[in-house]
Design a protein around this motif. Structure first.
Motif, PDB file in Angstrom:
ATOM      1  N   LEU A  63       0.727  -1.222  -0.063  1.00 60.37           N
ATOM      2  CA  LEU A  63      -0.190   0.131  -0.078  1.00 60.37           C
ATOM      3  C   LEU A  63       0.982   1.259  -0.140  1.00 60.37           C
ATOM      4  CD1 LEU A  63      -3.070   0.885  -0.053  1.00 60.37           C
ATOM      5  CD2 LEU A  63      -2.801   1.182   2.576  1.00 60.37           C
ATOM      6  N   LYS A  64       2.001   1.193   0.784  1.00 56.37           N
ATOM      7  CA  LYS A  64       3.101   2.273   0.705  1.00 56.37           C
ATOM      8  C   LYS A  64       3.327   2.745  -0.758  1.00 56.37           C
ATOM      9  CE  LYS A  64       7.022   3.736   3.058  1.00 56.37           C
ATOM     10  NZ  LYS A  64       8.257   3.134   3.527  1.00 56.37           N
ATOM     11  N   ILE A  65       3.698   1.818  -1.495  1.00 59.83           N
ATOM     12  CA  ILE A  65       4.312   2.022  -2.735  1.00 59.83           C
ATOM     13  C   ILE A  65       3.012   2.871  -3.549  1.00 59.83           C
ATOM     14  CG2 ILE A  65       4.818   1.047  -5.048  1.00 59.83           C
ATOM     15  CD1 ILE A  65       6.016  -1.269  -3.728  1.00 59.83           C
ATOM     16  N   TRP A  66       1.896   2.496  -3.564  1.00 56.14           N
ATOM     17  CA  TRP A  66       0.927   3.313  -3.925  1.00 56.14           C
ATOM     18  C   TRP A  66       0.591   4.588  -3.451  1.00 56.14           C
ATOM     19  CZ3 TRP A  66      -0.720   1.546  -8.495  1.00 56.14           C
ATOM     20  CH2 TRP A  66      -1.052   0.269  -8.838  1.00 56.14           C
ATOM     21  N   ALA A  67       0.803   4.604  -2.133  1.00 53.06           N
ATOM     22  CA  ALA A  67       0.811   6.033  -1.503  1.00 53.06           C
ATOM     23  C   ALA A  67       1.576   6.981  -2.034  1.00 53.06           C
ATOM     24  CB  ALA A  67       0.944   5.686   0.013  1.00 53.06           C
ATOM     25  N   GLU A  68       2.726   6.523  -2.163  1.00 55.37           N
ATOM     26  CA  GLU A  68       4.027   7.324  -2.655  1.00 55.37           C
ATOM     27  C   GLU A  68       3.577   7.768  -4.128  1.00 55.37           C
ATOM     28  OE1 GLU A  68       7.512   5.110  -1.520  1.00 55.37           O
ATOM     29  OE2 GLU A  68       7.330   5.703   0.481  1.00 55.37           O
ATOM     30  N   LYS A  69       3.233   6.798  -4.898  1.00 53.16           N
ATOM     31  CA  LYS A  69       2.888   7.000  -6.203  1.00 53.16           C
ATOM     32  C   LYS A  69       1.925   8.010  -6.387  1.00 53.16           C
ATOM     33  CE  LYS A  69       2.250   4.833 -10.641  1.00 53.16           C
ATOM     34  NZ  LYS A  69       2.212   3.568 -11.239  1.00 53.16           N
ATOM     35  N   LEU A  70       0.837   8.098  -5.612  1.00 57.92           N
ATOM     36  CA  LEU A  70      -0.188   8.952  -5.508  1.00 57.92           C
ATOM     37  C   LEU A  70      -0.279  10.057  -4.717  1.00 57.92           C
ATOM     38  CD1 LEU A  70      -3.003   5.983  -5.242  1.00 57.92           C
ATOM     39  CD2 LEU A  70      -2.890   7.577  -7.078  1.00 57.92           C
ATOM     40  N   ASP A  71       0.904  10.320  -3.974  1.00 60.98           N
ATOM     41  CA  ASP A  71       0.830  10.943  -2.843  1.00 60.98           C
ATOM     42  C   ASP A  71      -0.244  11.310  -1.944  1.00 60.98           C
ATOM     43  OD1 ASP A  71       2.360  13.154  -1.844  1.00 60.98           O
ATOM     44  OD2 ASP A  71       1.388  14.646  -3.300  1.00 60.98           O
TER      45      ASP A  71
END
Ligand code: GTP
Ligand code: MG
Length: 281
Positions: free
Chosen positions: A127-135
């Motif tokens: 989820l963190k990878i998505w969070a970073e990608k999506l800011d």
């Protein structure tokens, strides 16, 4: 060949000079569940449409539209609106959390993630990878941390930041695992307490290729938690998602979104007309 035409082809036979369709068998094969299939069959029978292929198909379409079109509560927004994603392993919860965030951000909304799948460190990492990608800001806990306390912290932070949505990702689980369902119950009660003025939205995420098991999942999660709705993923496969109709018919649970791929753009709002057209195309 298309899904529906293919099915019709399987259940059509020549009776004398006329083609006859075995509607009962066809409907049961169509992934709409036994009860809805039997209801539709009884309807065709009662209205004398069993021997009239075109009229029968139109009648089924209308009935499905009627079933799918009832009132649906809007997603909660502001303060923040909390969307809790639940379901069995691998259904697509984490990916769907990201797709929802992408969608809400495109609408200009402020989004927060709560990484409440604390069973595996890898889940938080995903989820963190998505969070970073999506800011998108994300609140998480250590592996094995209490999911409800992560959700609580996330709610407080999202609320302070005046976020519109808090999307809560949870660990996949089978509904017959009592202790795991109790953990979800606790998560739900915690979020209900803090989000007092806005309704808590609990959405079941199901893999659209799971067939009639989807109905079982919906029944069990609904009994345990009370579902607001469903999201069906993986409809980029050969599955046409007939279970969307079965779940609405049998349990009154509406579908909000469907997923058609692994990328962020592949989440569509569920649209009954489009669904029915596609089903029969
Ligand atoms: N083709 C396709 N793949 C999808 C879709 N949604 C999710 N997936 C894939 O399905 C797999 C599982 O997705 P996750 O989001 O990790 O599922 P999950 O429910 O979070 O899984 P757990 O956390 O293990 O319970 C991943 O490989 C996703 O990329 C979809 O709509 N179409
Ligand atoms: Mg996950």
């Amino acid at each position: 060949m298309s899904f529906w035409r293919n099915l019709v082809g399987k259940f059509v036979s020549l009776v004398g000079p006329k083609e006859q369709i075995d509607w009962e068998a066809l409907l049961i094969e169509s992934d709409m569940g036994i009860n809805l299939s039997q209801k539709l069959y009884a309807l065709l029978d009662k209205e004398g449409l069993l021997g009239k292929a075109e009229l029968a198909e139109r009648r089924i379409k209308n009935e499905l539209l009627h079933i799918l079109q009832n009132h649906k509560a809007p997603l909660p927004v502001g303060k923040p609106g909390v969307i809790l994603l639940v379901g069995v392993n691998g259904g697509g919860k984490t990916t769907t959390a990201a797709k929802l965030a992408y969608r809400f951000k495109a609408e200009g909304k402020k989004v927060f993630f709560a990484a409440c799948d604390t069973f595996r460190a890898a889940a938080t990492e995903q989820l963190k990878i998505w969070a970073e990608k999506l800011d998108v800001p994300m609140v998480s806990g250590k592996e094995g941390a209490d999911a409800a306390s992560v959700a609580f912290r996330a709610f407080v932070q999202a609320s302070e930041a005046q976020a519109d949505y808090l999307i809560v990702d949870t660990a996949g689980r089978q509904a017959n695992k009592k202790n795991l369902m109790m953990e979800l119950g606790k998560l739900k009660r915690t979020l209900e307490k803090v989000s007092a003025q806005t309704p808590l939205f609990i959405l079941l995420v199901v893999d659209g290729t799971s067939g009639s098991n989807i109905l079982v999942q919906a029944k069990e999660f609904n009994e345990a938690l009370g579902l607001s709705g469903m999201i069906m993923t993986k409809l980029d496969s050969s599955s046409k998602g007939g279970m969307v109709a079965a779940v609405k018919y049998e349990l009154g649970i509406p579908t909000y979104f469907i997923g058609r791929g692994e990328n962020l753009e592949s989440l569509e709002e569920f649209n009954p007309e489009g669904f029915v057209e596609e089903f029969f195309s």
